[in-house]
Design an enzyme around this catalytic site. Structure first.
Site, PDB file in Angstrom:
ATOM      1  N   LYS A  46      -9.238 -10.928  37.648  1.00 17.42           N
ATOM      2  CA  LYS A  46      -9.363 -11.100  36.197  1.00 17.42           C
ATOM      3  C   LYS A  46      -9.658 -12.540  35.795  1.00 17.42           C
ATOM      4  O   LYS A  46     -10.347 -12.791  34.809  1.00 17.42           O
ATOM      5  CB  LYS A  46      -8.090 -10.604  35.498  1.00 17.42           C
ATOM      6  CG  LYS A  46      -7.611  -9.237  35.968  1.00 17.42           C
ATOM      7  CD  LYS A  46      -8.714  -8.191  36.034  1.00 17.42           C
ATOM      8  CE  LYS A  46      -8.293  -6.984  36.840  1.00 17.42           C
ATOM      9  NZ  LYS A  46      -9.409  -6.048  37.096  1.00 17.42           N
TER      10      LYS A  46
ATOM     11  N   GLU B 291      -4.598   2.559  34.245  1.00 17.84           N
ATOM     12  CA  GLU B 291      -5.015   3.701  35.059  1.00 17.84           C
ATOM     13  C   GLU B 291      -3.824   4.471  35.627  1.00 17.84           C
ATOM     14  O   GLU B 291      -2.902   3.893  36.183  1.00 17.84           O
ATOM     15  CB  GLU B 291      -5.931   3.253  36.203  1.00 17.84           C
ATOM     16  CG  GLU B 291      -5.521   1.990  36.917  1.00 17.84           C
ATOM     17  CD  GLU B 291      -6.151   0.743  36.327  1.00 17.84           C
ATOM     18  OE1 GLU B 291      -6.387  -0.197  37.092  1.00 17.84           O
ATOM     19  OE2 GLU B 291      -6.414   0.702  35.106  1.00 17.84           O
TER      20      GLU B 291
ATOM     21  N   ASP C 270     -12.983  -4.088  32.639  1.00 21.75           N
ATOM     22  CA  ASP C 270     -11.755  -3.296  32.707  1.00 21.75           C
ATOM     23  C   ASP C 270     -10.528  -4.212  32.723  1.00 21.75           C
ATOM     24  O   ASP C 270     -10.625  -5.414  32.981  1.00 21.75           O
ATOM     25  CB  ASP C 270     -11.773  -2.429  33.970  1.00 21.75           C
ATOM     26  CG  ASP C 270     -10.664  -1.389  33.963  1.00 21.75           C
ATOM     27  OD1 ASP C 270     -10.146  -1.062  32.875  1.00 21.75           O
ATOM     28  OD2 ASP C 270     -10.318  -0.885  35.050  1.00 21.75           O
ATOM     29  N   ASN C 271      -9.378  -3.618  32.396  1.00 17.66           N
ATOM     30  CA  ASN C 271      -8.071  -4.313  32.473  1.00 17.66           C
ATOM     31  C   ASN C 271      -8.010  -5.569  31.614  1.00 17.66           C
ATOM     32  O   ASN C 271      -7.428  -6.574  32.012  1.00 17.66           O
ATOM     33  CB  ASN C 271      -7.738  -4.675  33.921  1.00 17.66           C
ATOM     34  CG  ASN C 271      -7.670  -3.488  34.851  1.00 17.66           C
ATOM     35  OD1 ASN C 271      -8.378  -3.445  35.860  1.00 17.66           O
ATOM     36  ND2 ASN C 271      -6.838  -2.512  34.528  1.00 17.66           N
TER      37      ASN C 271
ATOM     38  N   ASP D 118     -14.799  -5.635  37.301  1.00 12.60           N
ATOM     39  CA  ASP D 118     -13.466  -5.098  37.586  1.00 12.60           C
ATOM     40  C   ASP D 118     -12.915  -5.710  38.870  1.00 12.60           C
ATOM     41  O   ASP D 118     -12.456  -5.007  39.759  1.00 12.60           O
ATOM     42  CB  ASP D 118     -13.541  -3.569  37.719  1.00 12.60           C
ATOM     43  CG  ASP D 118     -12.165  -2.922  37.721  1.00 12.60           C
ATOM     44  OD1 ASP D 118     -11.196  -3.583  37.309  1.00 12.60           O
ATOM     45  OD2 ASP D 118     -12.060  -1.757  38.139  1.00 12.60           O
TER      46      ASP D 118
END
Length: 242
Positions: A169, A224, A194-195, A166
């Site tokens: 990216k 989020e 994540d993401n 996380d």
């Protein structure tokens, strides 16, 4: 192999905060604010309360790039299924996800979390210590490509059973390949990212979903602390022997 999971329920979000959603990934001033809020409003030594206080602040005052409570439930479930002893997190930020995972650790388990920003690491250390989890969570300061090559020797860990990615990216794919090449993940290691939709990591998804070494499941959700931006988490089980 790639699997698609059932979408989660919708949830509410402050619409004014939503306008600043892109800025949260570059907000250097948030960590001191959330630290101050935790110190003034949370119960010292109560990790669940600290997590709840952070969530309530992010829902009602300003969003932050924590995994959050909704995607956090996905993380919790996958973490419990893996029942890991050695845990690696890449991207500690303010320590929120490390705290979520620390609540679920087995007696002899530990989390090692990498953070490149000294400011974020300082804040995370204070929040983790305030929550009483400093013995279960160790922050490793530095860039991931500098920390990973020496992590086994410095931390006494041969392989990790669970990895939560996380951070930046554009580095997801690079660092996963580094974990493979360094032998830091084993047959059956769970990797959660994540993401993967927003901001997104298309090269990472292409890599894990098209590699016979990974069995992948996607968990659709929302960004989020926000209902109007699609996001998702990707779970990849490392199965190089298959």
């Amino acid at each position: 192999m790639f699997h698609h999971s059932v979408a989660l329920r919708p949830f509410s979000c402050n619409q004014t905060i939503l306008l600043n959603v892109c800025n949260m990934f570059h907000d250097e001033e948030f960590p001191p604010r959330i630290l101050d809020h935790v110190m003034k409003n949370a119960i010292k030594g109560d990790v669940t309360n600290v997590i709840d206080v952070i969530d309530k602040y992010c829902w009602s005052v300003e969003i932050a790039m924590n995994v959050g409570d909704v995607k956090g439930a996905i993380l919790d479930k996958s973490f419990l299924e893996a029942s890991p002893k050695n845990v690696l997190e890449i991207g500690c930020y303010c320590g929120y996800s490390a705290l979520r995972m620390s609540r679920l650790l087995k007696e002899d388990a530990k989390i090692f979390t990498i953070e490149a920003s000294s400011q974020y690491a300082d804040v995370a250390q204070e929040i983790i210590s305030f929550a009483g989890m400093e013995k279960k969570v160790q922050i490793l300061r530095g860039l991931s490509d500098e920390v990973l090559p020496t992590i086994a020797e410095k931390c006494g860990v041969r392989t990790f059973d669970f990895v939560f990615i996380d951070h930046a990216k554009e580095l997801y794919k690079r660092d996963l390949i580094m974990l493979e090449n360094l032998g830091l993940i084993r047959q059956g290691t769970t990797i959660m990212a994540d993401n993967v939709i927003f901001p997104g990591c298309p090269d990472y998804l292409e890599y894990v979903r098209n590699s016979p070494k990974f069995e992948c499941t996607n968990y659709p959700s929302k960004l989020e602390y926000c209902e109007n931006r699609e996001d998702a988490m990707e779970k990849s089980i490392y199965l190089p022997g298959n």
